[in-house]
Scaffold this motif. Structure first.
Motif, PDB file in Angstrom:
ATOM      1  N   THR A 180       0.813  -1.219   0.000  1.00 13.26           N
ATOM      2  CA  THR A 180       0.000   0.000   0.000  1.00 13.26           C
ATOM      3  C   THR A 180       0.841   1.261   0.000  1.00 13.26           C
ATOM      4  N   ASN A 181       2.073   1.132   0.398  1.00 14.83           N
ATOM      5  CA  ASN A 181       2.896   2.334   0.466  1.00 14.83           C
ATOM      6  C   ASN A 181       4.371   1.972   0.327  1.00 14.83           C
ATOM      7  N   ILE A 182       5.053   2.703  -0.507  1.00 21.41           N
ATOM      8  CA  ILE A 182       6.500   2.560  -0.629  1.00 21.41           C
ATOM      9  C   ILE A 182       7.108   3.950  -0.604  1.00 21.41           C
ATOM     10  N   THR A 183       8.002   4.173   0.326  1.00 19.21           N
ATOM     11  CA  THR A 183       8.677   5.469   0.335  1.00 19.21           C
ATOM     12  C   THR A 183      10.181   5.249   0.456  1.00 19.21           C
ATOM     13  N   ILE A 184      10.918   6.186  -0.106  1.00 18.73           N
ATOM     14  CA  ILE A 184      12.367   6.156   0.033  1.00 18.73           C
ATOM     15  C   ILE A 184      12.807   7.459   0.668  1.00 18.73           C
TER      16      ILE A 184
END
Lengths: 115, 115
Positions: A85-89
């Motif tokens: 549901t969520n991918i952040t870098i």
């Protein structure tokens, strides 16, 4: 963020030890340099015993690719209905204990949800 | 920075894909195991000469963490207004040339946009 945390080493393979009183931190798994399957097991445990349906993988540096492996193994083999549901870098600054220049390290978070 | 046009980086170690002539692939940079700065340069070149404002980084396996490094270096040092508009992860099956069992490898795509 109270206790001594150096995420790469504080790998909690099985149970999140319930030190943190906050509910939402229970389902965070720090991915380090163990084999991916260790963390896959942790995700499965999190899904099976948690009261939420979300597990978040956090990784830094070289462990980032392991975190992606873990997410993909979970989705392809164990919880086929799970979604990312969520991918952040991001970037964190790390100051070496011995002194010296702080250096930047990349970070990644992947949130998996099963319904 | 004039004549390093095609992001000199399409080094996918396992399957050497033939160069695709499609326009939209101009802004795809394949991240392999060179130092991150090589790919940072390719992104900067893409931003400066492309007719779009988007560059997509693609990586597999261990190179995934390098791709994250590249995206973060671009955002923190070179194009502070750039954003990651899309991050996806996936799995590809790779069949070894010598035969043997196909194995899975994780993939990642990061799209950077500057406005």
């Amino acid at each position: 963020m109270s206790d001594t945390e150096t995420p790469e080493t504080s790998e909690t393979p099985e149970t999140p030890k319930a030190k943190t009183p906050e509910k939402k931190d229970q389902n965070v798994i720090y991915v380090g340099n163990k084999p991916p399957m260790s963390y896959v097991m942790a995700v499965i445990t999190g899904f099976n015993m948690g009261d939420t349906n979300e597990v978040t993988l956090k990784a830094r540096g070289r462990a980032i690719s392991t975190a992606v492996d873990v997410a993909e193994i979970v989705r392809n083999r164990f919880f086929k209905e799970a979604e990312t549901t969520n991918i952040t870098i991001g970037t964190e600054q790390i100051t070496p204990r011995e002194g010296g220049n702080p250096r930047n390290v990349s970070t990644m978070e992947i949130t998996l949800r099963k319904d």
